[in-house]
Write an enzyme that holds these catalytic residues in place. Structure first.
Site, PDB file in Angstrom:
ATOM      1  N   CYS A 169       0.838  -1.207   0.000  1.00 45.56           N
ATOM      2  CA  CYS A 169       0.000   0.000   0.000  1.00 45.56           C
ATOM      3  C   CYS A 169       0.870   1.253   0.000  1.00 45.56           C
ATOM      4  CB  CYS A 169      -0.922  -0.009   1.226  1.00 45.56           C
ATOM      5  SG  CYS A 169      -1.981   1.445   1.304  1.00 45.56           S
ATOM      6  N   CYS A 172      -0.541   4.301   1.764  1.00 44.01           N
ATOM      7  CA  CYS A 172      -0.463   4.273   3.232  1.00 44.01           C
ATOM      8  C   CYS A 172       0.976   4.519   3.703  1.00 44.01           C
ATOM      9  CB  CYS A 172      -0.889   2.918   3.800  1.00 44.01           C
ATOM     10  SG  CYS A 172      -2.247   2.113   2.989  1.00 44.01           S
ATOM     11  N   ASP A 173       1.941   3.936   3.012  1.00 41.16           N
ATOM     12  CA  ASP A 173       3.296   3.858   3.565  1.00 41.16           C
ATOM     13  C   ASP A 173       4.348   4.724   2.877  1.00 41.16           C
ATOM     14  OD1 ASP A 173       2.214   1.988   5.263  1.00 41.16           O
ATOM     15  OD2 ASP A 173       2.762   0.282   4.020  1.00 41.16           O
TER      16      ASP A 173
END
Ligand code: NDP
Length: 477
Positions: A169, A172-173
């Site tokens: 992801c 997200c990261d």
């Protein structure tokens, strides 16, 4: 033509390779639903585009609909950035699109449950949906919209460094890889998308594509060429993810053209190699194909088990587009509504029948308090017209708005009155803001307003009611 033939072949392969034992449908008799605790006409499992669209259609069909959200509310769309192929939205962020769908469903009266389904029991009907928090819902129809989970590579180092440099992801990261060198594995739309999501943070992104071409949309591939920080390495298959024990430091990649393995020094590995359908819940209940997707019955969203429907990436092995999932969610809800109709269920029936069955045993109060505490709701004028033409008893409309505290205060009195007059009157709630065509028809400009429609179509109104007695007097008059 070749493409067409190929897609027929793919479809055929998926049909021919059905695997996984399924159960058979139990007998479905409407009467066995009455009096069941937490009885819900449509239970939707999953809250991505398929689940949310299904919920909107279910609720607009006039039935109580709940969505059990799962551990990733909103699904995969919440992990994407720009969505540019949603009709009517030139560009919209995935999370915003989901937010809008959620909002719309909520405003229509869909109930959201922040919980996870642990088990489905179909040994008898209504089906039991048991959640992690220990709640059991009795579902007349279930819509499985559990989506899919990103695939893993299965190479050494992947598990060890998951969350320590390996991720699926980027949105997200990405922020954890400021000024770092990273690779993205995969050659599809998701891989390109992840590369772009990483771009504002990282020093460089290398796409590792296992074939000598990418399957991402040409427009996306063209955009890649405009980005000097992104490079593409074809015929490149990851073999191992290596690290220093704490974090990723490199990836071993086999170059099929040069027939040799090289170690790339990088800090992060982002996987974008497709998805597996989330079918663990229904394995052994409905038939799955060889890849684990739920098998649909013909051109419908029915599974082999009556009353269980599926929609979205849990059953769509080919298209995997948010818009397609949404469409399938709509189809599934329409199929579920038709199923409910076929077994004799109508939105107005629930309260009366439930109370009847309980009062038969001498416990009418209890019947109302359990599953049927809610009054049915009318959401559009068309629905009202159907009810009026089919009703043999007068109909009382209770117009309210969500902020109206008097409406809330009066509700228990209205429920009680309905309970007492179950054979003489059918009461429906109407949200005056949402069902504005109904409100407009009766010129409702204030809440609470009660409209009584007798069997000849005569209409009386009152907006001065403040108590159960006042309401009873109005009906009697
Ligand atoms: P895809 O299945 O389209 O692509 C997966 C990629 O991963 C392929 O390049 C595949 O290679 C590669 N791959 C698979 N397994 C391995 C492996 N073990 N090792 C190395 N490479 C591997 O998946 P996506 O998630 O990219 O897309 C899924 C669907 O979602 C598509 O229909 C896509 O169009 C859609 N999508 C749409 C978006 C949008 O519209 N905004 C955004 C993201 C996805 P190979 O080609 O050799 O099989």
């Amino acid at each position: 033509m070749v493409l067409f033939a190929a897609s027929i072949l793919i479809a055929k392969l998926h049909i021919d390779t059905k695997i996984g034992k399924a159960q058979t449908s139990p007998s479905i008799v409407l009467e066995s639903a009455f009096g069941k605790e937490n009885l819900i006409p449509i239970v939707i499992i999953g809250s991505g585009p398929a689940g949310l669209t299904g919920a909107i259609y279910g609720r607009r069909g006039g039935v109580r609909t709940i969505v059990i959200e799962g551990d990733e509310p909103g699904g995969l769309l919440t992990k994407t950035t720009d969505v540019e192929n949603w009709p009517g939205e030139r560009t919209i962020l995935g999370p915003n699109l989901i937010k809008k769908m959620h909002q719309q469903a909520k405003e229509l009266g869909v109930e959201f449950v922040a919980d996870l389904v642990e088990r489905i029991d179909i040994s008898s009907w209504p089906y039991r949906v048991i959640t992690q928090e220990g709640v059991t819902y009795h579902a007349m129809a279930i819509l499985v919209a559990t989506g899919a989970t990103p695939k893993k590579l299965g190479v050494p180092g992947e598990e060890k460094y998951w969350g320590r440099g390996v991720s699926s992801c980027a949105v997200c990261d990405a922020a954890f890889f400021k000024d770092k060198h990273v690779v993205v594995v995969g050659g599809g739309d998701s891989a390109v998308e992840q590369a772009f999501q990483l771009l504002p943070y990282v020093k460089s992104v290398k796409l590792l594509v296992r074939k000598d071409s990418m399957r991402a949309a040409q427009t996306l591939q063209d955009r890649l060429k405009e980005q000097p920080k992104i490079t593409v390495s074809y015929a490149s298959q990851p073999r191992e993810i290596v690290g220093d024990g704490k974090a990723v430091t490199g990836i071993k990649v086999y170059d099929a053209k040069a027939a040799k393995e090289t170690l790339l020094a990088i800090d992060g590995v982002f996987l974008a190699i497709g998805h597996d359908p989330n079918t663990a819940l229904v394995k052994g209940i409905v038939p799955l194909d060889a890849s684990g997707y739920i098998v649909m019955e013909g051109r419908t969203q029915h599974t082999k088990i009556e009353g269980i429907f599926a929609a979205g990436e849990v059953e769509d092995y080919r298209y995997k587009q948010a818009i397609v999932s949404a469409g399938r969610g709509a189809q599934a809800a329409l199929d579920a509504l038709a199923f409910l109709g076929d077994i004799g269920y109508t939105p107005g029936l629930e309260l009366t029948k439930a109370a009847k069955k309980k009062s038969h045993k001498g416990g009418a109060q209890e019947g109302i308090k359990s599953a049927f505490i809610e009054l049915p709701e009318i959401i559009c004028a068309k629905e009202l017209d159907n009810l009026i033409s089919n009703s043999k008893i007068p109909i009382l409309l209770d117009f309210y708005t969500k902020p109206c505290s008097l409406c809330k205060q009066l509700l228990p009195a209205v429920v009680e009155l309905q309970q007492e007059m179950q054979d003489k009157l059918c009461v429906y709630k109407v949200d005056a803001e949402l069902a504005d065509d109904v409100a407009c028809r009766f010129n409702v400009r204030k809440v609470p307003t009660f409209i009584l429609i007798d069997t000849k179509g005569n209409v009386s109104r009152s907006h001065a009611i403040t108590s159960k007695k006042g309401l009873a007097d109005f009906i009697a008059a």
